[in-house]
Write an enzyme that holds these catalytic residues in place. Structure first.
Site, PDB file in Angstrom:
ATOM      1  N   LYS A 278       0.767  -1.191   0.209  1.00  0.00           N
ATOM      2  CA  LYS A 278       0.286   0.073  -0.298  1.00  0.00           C
ATOM      3  C   LYS A 278       0.821   0.977  -0.189  1.00  0.00           C
ATOM      4  O   LYS A 278       2.244   1.064   0.336  1.00  0.00           O
ATOM      5  CB  LYS A 278      -1.099   0.524   1.565  1.00  0.00           C
ATOM      6  CG  LYS A 278      -2.204  -1.104   0.910  1.00  0.00           C
ATOM      7  CD  LYS A 278      -3.073  -0.966   3.105  1.00  0.00           C
ATOM      8  CE  LYS A 278      -4.507  -1.686   2.748  1.00  0.00           C
ATOM      9  NZ  LYS A 278      -4.843  -1.693   1.542  1.00  0.00           N
ATOM     10  N   ARG A 352     -10.688 -11.054   1.549  1.00  0.00           N
ATOM     11  CA  ARG A 352     -11.641 -12.150   0.807  1.00  0.00           C
ATOM     12  C   ARG A 352     -10.840 -13.542   0.845  1.00  0.00           C
ATOM     13  O   ARG A 352     -11.097 -14.547   0.820  1.00  0.00           O
ATOM     14  CB  ARG A 352     -11.535 -12.071  -0.402  1.00  0.00           C
ATOM     15  CG  ARG A 352     -10.515 -12.420  -1.242  1.00  0.00           C
ATOM     16  CD  ARG A 352     -10.926 -11.012  -2.227  1.00  0.00           C
ATOM     17  NE  ARG A 352     -10.879  -9.533  -2.643  1.00  0.00           N
ATOM     18  CZ  ARG A 352     -11.104  -8.590  -3.242  1.00  0.00           C
ATOM     19  NH1 ARG A 352     -11.750  -9.056  -4.702  1.00  0.00           N
ATOM     20  NH2 ARG A 352     -11.368  -6.943  -3.242  1.00  0.00           N
TER      21      ARG A 352
HETATM   22  N1  BES Z   1      -8.870  -3.368   3.832  1.00  0.00           N
HETATM   23  C1  BES Z   1      -8.179  -2.952   3.041  1.00  0.00           C
HETATM   24  C2  BES Z   1      -9.672  -2.053   2.481  1.00  0.00           C
HETATM   25  C3  BES Z   1      -9.899  -0.826   2.678  1.00  0.00           C
HETATM   26  C4  BES Z   1      -9.231   0.110   2.770  1.00  0.00           C
HETATM   27  C5  BES Z   1     -10.321  -0.876   4.664  1.00  0.00           C
HETATM   28  C6  BES Z   1      -9.454   1.105   3.393  1.00  0.00           C
HETATM   29  C7  BES Z   1     -10.326  -0.427   5.400  1.00  0.00           C
HETATM   30  C8  BES Z   1      -9.965   1.686   5.029  1.00  0.00           C
HETATM   31  C9  BES Z   1      -8.190  -4.676   2.214  1.00  0.00           C
HETATM   32  O1  BES Z   1      -7.773  -5.350   1.687  1.00  0.00           O
HETATM   33  C10 BES Z   1      -8.168  -4.048   0.734  1.00  0.00           C
HETATM   34  O2  BES Z   1      -6.946  -3.614   0.305  1.00  0.00           O
HETATM   35  N2  BES Z   1      -8.574  -4.039  -0.271  1.00  0.00           N
HETATM   36  C11 BES Z   1      -8.011  -3.602  -2.007  1.00  0.00           C
HETATM   37  C12 BES Z   1      -8.443  -4.869  -3.290  1.00  0.00           C
HETATM   38  C13 BES Z   1      -8.054  -4.388  -3.689  1.00  0.00           C
HETATM   39  C14 BES Z   1      -6.119  -4.997  -4.141  1.00  0.00           C
HETATM   40  C15 BES Z   1      -8.793  -5.544  -5.014  1.00  0.00           C
HETATM   41  C16 BES Z   1      -8.733  -2.497  -2.502  1.00  0.00           C
HETATM   42  O3  BES Z   1      -9.913  -1.726  -1.856  1.00  0.00           O
HETATM   43  O4  BES Z   1      -7.864  -1.507  -2.718  1.00  0.00           O
HETATM   44 MN    MN Z   2      -5.594  -5.472   1.363  1.00  0.00          MN
END
Ligand code: BES
Ligand code: MN
Ligand code: ZN
Length: 497
Positions: A278, A352
């Site tokens: 990230k 997931r």
């Molecule tokens: N934990 C994150 C989602 C999230 C983002 C929760 C911001 C709370 C605040 C999740 O694991 C994630 O990173 N999701 C990705 C999925 C994508 C790579 C398909 C996302 O939402 O960017």
């Molecule tokens: Mn994630």
């Protein structure tokens, strides 16, 4: 925690540091006729000049020179027609915050003007108690006690009408205490920093809850997960030196042969994204990526304390998602517990993966209903912002019940479609399923992924990415973990009893 008690009698005849008098907009003269005699007509002037008119959030503090009440706090509630539980709760939080900031530690709240439709008197006492208790929440474990932090209200008495059943009112306060303890438990867990919050720590917290509430707690350590074939969950976990755990709590409040409700909560104690790392900005907030797990643990604790007549099984897959020399990579193919193979396109779509194995595993309980709660997608924040969680699933009746429970309690939900067409986006090229579905409909394709592991039962998925964390302080919910989901799950389960 603020001590809440029940009182019966004439509000103006009580001895208190502050008598809190809520009022809906309009008809103020009639509502405060008796008080105005005591104040020698001063209120008339206040209302005429519109210094106070009962608008939502308005407050007027008056000091008295005679009688048992040292002060009066008039609080506006807005139009009566718009009165709801969340409004009453925020009134109480606002009062608690206002008084504690002024170092007034005790008050008496006249609850008789508050209205919440039918069955409303109990709902009023519940909402007022919750508002007071949640306003008293602090997370100051890692801060030196200083002048900046104000102590919560130490005690509040709630005044009820003389025809009301005092014991029933006290029971309602007790229920609110149980729910708020669950919410505060969830908030504490979310607020705890990643370095103090390993999967093992979550497991030990579950053991503690089990001990306190008389529940059964089972922990599946790495060796057991390997033996059983939790390939998706282990894939995520392999980047961290901290061992994963599958945490299981069982509560038996129903009859012996009644099928349980299963609750599953995402327990990523820190989500750096893995190799698909990230961005640095706000990455600190990803300590909240176990908020679904926290909601489930908080809800089970509350349900057990409330002794609800249901059978529950709560499952929290707890892992950490980090990049490292041992981490899983984009392109990897994982064999999930179900046997389905998953092609990892993005290691940041880890929620997931761990939920897939948990969904499969919980099938052995023959659950009546399965509800998973997860901070799943950033796309959910884009779609709904911070005022609603998304709900999706394979059973419209369950979704409707959850939405209704959310409306009643304030943890609101909004349904997104989960039509078959969306599944095309996650069809695998080299494995059965891909773990991402491209840019469009991110919240839906995440749910479409989960759906493939929830084929054998009635299931709903709650995406709480936008609601689990507050960016700023509001009365009743300081910056940090909100505890969202606890009240919703308890309210849903209560509706089942
Ligand atoms: N934990 C994150 C989602 C999230 C983002 C929760 C911001 C709370 C605040 C999740 O694991 C994630 O990173 N999701 C990705 C999925 C994508 C790579 C398909 C996302 O939402 O960017
Ligand atoms: Mn994630
Ligand atoms: Zn995540």
């Amino acid at each position: 925690m603020t001590k809440i008690s029940i009182k019966v009698g004439n509000p103006l005849k009580q001895k208190t540091a502050c008598l809190v008098l809520p009022a809906y907009e309009g008809r103020l003269k009639a509502a405060f006729a008796e008080l105005d005699v005591l104040l020698k007509g001063r209120l008339q002037k206040v209302f005429r000049s519109r210094e106070f008119s009962g608008k939502k959030g308005e407050m007027l503090l008056l000091h008295s020179v005679e009688g048992g009440c040292e002060r009066f706090l008039l609080v506006g509630l807005g139009p009566k027609k718009q009165s709801n539980a969340a409004g009453v709760r925020s009134f109480a939080s606002q009062v608690a915050t206002y008084l504690s900031e002024r170092h007034i530690g005790r008050c008496l709240i006249d609850t008789t003007p508050l209205q919440l439709g039918k069955g409303g008197e109990t709902a009023v006492l519940g909402a007022v108690s919750e508002g007071l208790l949640l306003a008293g929440y602090r997370f100051e474990t890692y801060r030196e006690k200083n002048a900046e932090s104000v102590a919560p209200l130490s005690a509040a008495a709630l005044l009820i009408g003389s025809s009301r059943d005092r014991a029933a009112a006290e029971a309602t306060v007790g229920e609110a205490e149980a729910i708020c303890a669950g919410i505060c438990r969830a908030r504490d867990l979310v607020n705890l920093p990643g370095n103090h919050k390993s999967p093992q720590f979550l497991a030990e917290t579950a053991q503690q809850i089990a001990k306190d509430q008389g529940l059964r707690c089972t922990l599946l350590p790495r060796t057991e997960l390997e033996k059983q074939g939790f390939g998706a969950m282990l894939g995520v976990a392999q980047g961290s030196v901290r061992d994963p755990y599958l945490i299981v709590l069982e509560y038996h409040g129903g009859t012996k042969d009644e099928r349980p409700v299963a609750l599953i909560g995402k327990g990523v104690v820190f989500d750096a994204g893995g190799i698909s790392l990230k961005a640095a900005e706000k990455m600190d907030e990803m300590k909240m990526d176990m908020a679904g797990g926290a909601a489930v643990l908080g809800a089970v604790q509350a349900v057990a304390q409330l002794k609800l007549p249901v059978n529950l099984v709560a499952v929290v897959p707890a892992v950490e998602n980090l990049p490292s020399g041992t981490a899983y990579r984009p392109g990897d193919i994982l064999t999930s517990l179900s046997g389905k193979t998953i092609e990892v396109l993005n290691t940041d779509a880890e929620g997931r993966l761990i939920l897939a194995d948990a969904l499969t595993w919980v099938g052995q309980y023959n659950p009546r209903v399965v509800i998973d709660v997860a901070t799943m997608t950033g796309a959910c924040i884009v779609a709904l912002g911070h005022h609603a969680s998304a709900v999706l699933g394979n059973h419209d009746g369950l979704i409707r019940e959850l939405i209704k429970a959310g409306e009643r309690c304030g943890d609101r939900l909004w349904q997104l479609p989960l039509w078959e067409e969306y599944s095309a986006q996650i069809k695998g090229d080299f494995g059965d399923i891909k773990n991402t579905g491209g840019r469009s409909a991110g919240t839906i394709t995440a749910a479409a992924f989960l759906k493939q592991f929830a084929e054998d039962y009635t299931w709903a998925h709650l995406d709480i990415a936008g609601t689990a964390w507050a960016d700023k302080n509001t009365p009743g919910s300081p910056k940090g973990g909100t505890g969202v989901g606890v009240r919703l799950l308890v309210e849903y389960l209560r509706g089942q009893c």
